[in-house]
Design a protein around this motif. Sequence first.
Motif, PDB file in Angstrom:
ATOM      1  N   ALA A  29       0.737  -1.176  -0.072  1.00 35.55           N
ATOM      2  CA  ALA A  29      -0.052   0.077   0.023  1.00 35.55           C
ATOM      3  C   ALA A  29       0.833   1.218   0.109  1.00 35.55           C
ATOM      4  N   ALA A  30       1.951   1.187   0.396  1.00 28.85           N
ATOM      5  CA  ALA A  30       3.020   2.332   0.489  1.00 28.85           C
ATOM      6  C   ALA A  30       3.524   2.830  -0.655  1.00 28.85           C
ATOM      7  N   GLN A  31       3.423   1.734  -1.875  1.00 29.49           N
ATOM      8  CA  GLN A  31       3.980   2.287  -3.037  1.00 29.49           C
ATOM      9  C   GLN A  31       2.652   2.310  -4.007  1.00 29.49           C
ATOM     10  N   THR A  32       2.659   3.650  -4.734  1.00 27.74           N
ATOM     11  CA  THR A  32       1.472   3.848  -5.556  1.00 27.74           C
ATOM     12  C   THR A  32       2.278   3.677  -7.170  1.00 27.74           C
ATOM     13  N   THR A  61       9.640  11.255  -4.416  1.00 28.63           N
ATOM     14  CA  THR A  61       8.993  10.262  -3.313  1.00 28.63           C
ATOM     15  C   THR A  61       9.604   9.181  -3.006  1.00 28.63           C
ATOM     16  N   ASN A  62      11.241   9.177  -3.242  1.00 29.07           N
ATOM     17  CA  ASN A  62      11.898   8.113  -2.675  1.00 29.07           C
ATOM     18  C   ASN A  62      11.281   6.611  -3.051  1.00 29.07           C
ATOM     19  N   GLY A  63      10.465   6.523  -4.310  1.00 28.33           N
ATOM     20  CA  GLY A  63      10.279   5.285  -4.871  1.00 28.33           C
ATOM     21  C   GLY A  63       8.576   4.982  -4.497  1.00 28.33           C
ATOM     22  N   ALA A  64       8.001   5.744  -3.477  1.00 29.17           N
ATOM     23  CA  ALA A  64       6.830   5.617  -3.177  1.00 29.17           C
ATOM     24  C   ALA A  64       5.647   5.696  -4.213  1.00 29.17           C
ATOM     25  N   ALA A 254       2.870  15.690  -0.742  1.00 29.74           N
ATOM     26  CA  ALA A 254       3.874  15.622  -1.274  1.00 29.74           C
ATOM     27  C   ALA A 254       4.031  14.792  -2.546  1.00 29.74           C
ATOM     28  N   GLY A 255       3.075  13.922  -2.908  1.00 28.72           N
ATOM     29  CA  GLY A 255       2.814  13.396  -3.994  1.00 28.72           C
ATOM     30  C   GLY A 255       2.166  14.360  -5.092  1.00 28.72           C
ATOM     31  N   ARG A 256       1.421  15.043  -4.763  1.00 30.59           N
ATOM     32  CA  ARG A 256       1.026  16.143  -5.820  1.00 30.59           C
ATOM     33  C   ARG A 256       1.957  17.299  -6.169  1.00 30.59           C
ATOM     34  N   LYS A 257       2.953  17.411  -5.124  1.00 33.30           N
ATOM     35  CA  LYS A 257       3.910  18.404  -5.580  1.00 33.30           C
ATOM     36  C   LYS A 257       5.306  17.847  -6.541  1.00 33.30           C
TER      37      LYS A 257
END
Length: 330
Positions: A29-32, A61-64, A254-257
Amino acid sequence: MNHKELAQITALASLTLAASLTIGVSGAAAQTTLTVTHSSPADSHFGVAATAFKEVIEKETNGAINVVIQRVDNEREAIESTQLGAQECAMGSAGPLGNFIPETRVLDVPFLFDSYAHARGVLDSEIGDELLAKFDASGLKGVAWLENGFRNLTTGTKTVSGPEDMRGMKIRTMENEVHMKAWQAAGVLPTPMAFSELPSALQQGTVDGQENPIPVILANNLDMMQKHLYLTRHVYSPGILLCNLDFVEGLDDAGRKAVQDGAKAAVAANRARVEQDETQGIETLRGRGIEVVEITDRDAFRDAMSAANADFDAQFGADLLKRIRDWKAQ
């Protein structure tokens, strides 16, 4: 081993398995996954944009967020898939975009832009932002304007010395009403079809020619099926990076940025490659054997399409068209 000990071991094993499954689920779940499609080869103006997009997002995102790049030639289908959420994002020409956001068709008006600096300036200004804001109502997020470049005419066996020679020709166009109206005004028989169908149509003589920017002609080897390239530069062809609205809104800050920063990198890579293809591509195409004709009298082609201008004024508003044509850097 008695029943009590066996029960304890079984219970411990069950707890260990449950814990491992929980860790696995939370890790997954941590990775999208963000799938982004584009319509050109990897070594192209859209290919380098997608790579830049991927690199920045995964780094920030460090690979997230794991970005997966795929090629989909049918740009309309790619937009539909993004709208429905079957994929997260898409890059491509803005030609089919008017089927989803009609207001964007204003950018397809022939001879609207004088230069790359003019076109990029408009798209990077409040005018471009206003158009991107229209995407939300269609379940899409307009992230950034990319570009294909200025469109040019190519033909097979038929030659063109002026716009009068185009009358009666079957020219493949995008599935775009503005382009079709302009060509019809010039006496051409526009033949809309998906880009994926174009190579076979050229090979079989279904159409007499087509029109596309130099980067597209070059990346897809369209010169192998055409003999003449006319640098008409009749329409500036924007590109678009769009995403599924729910997907973007579901990301954290953070993801949107990261998506926005990735988009900025994509724009820079895309435009740099278009410039490279424009400067080097014409000589490359000439070296491959296609005849390249510089059109010195572009006004003749402008005049040939001008009968459609009244329709465009009515459709988009004469004030908006004037605002775009008169835009100047502040």
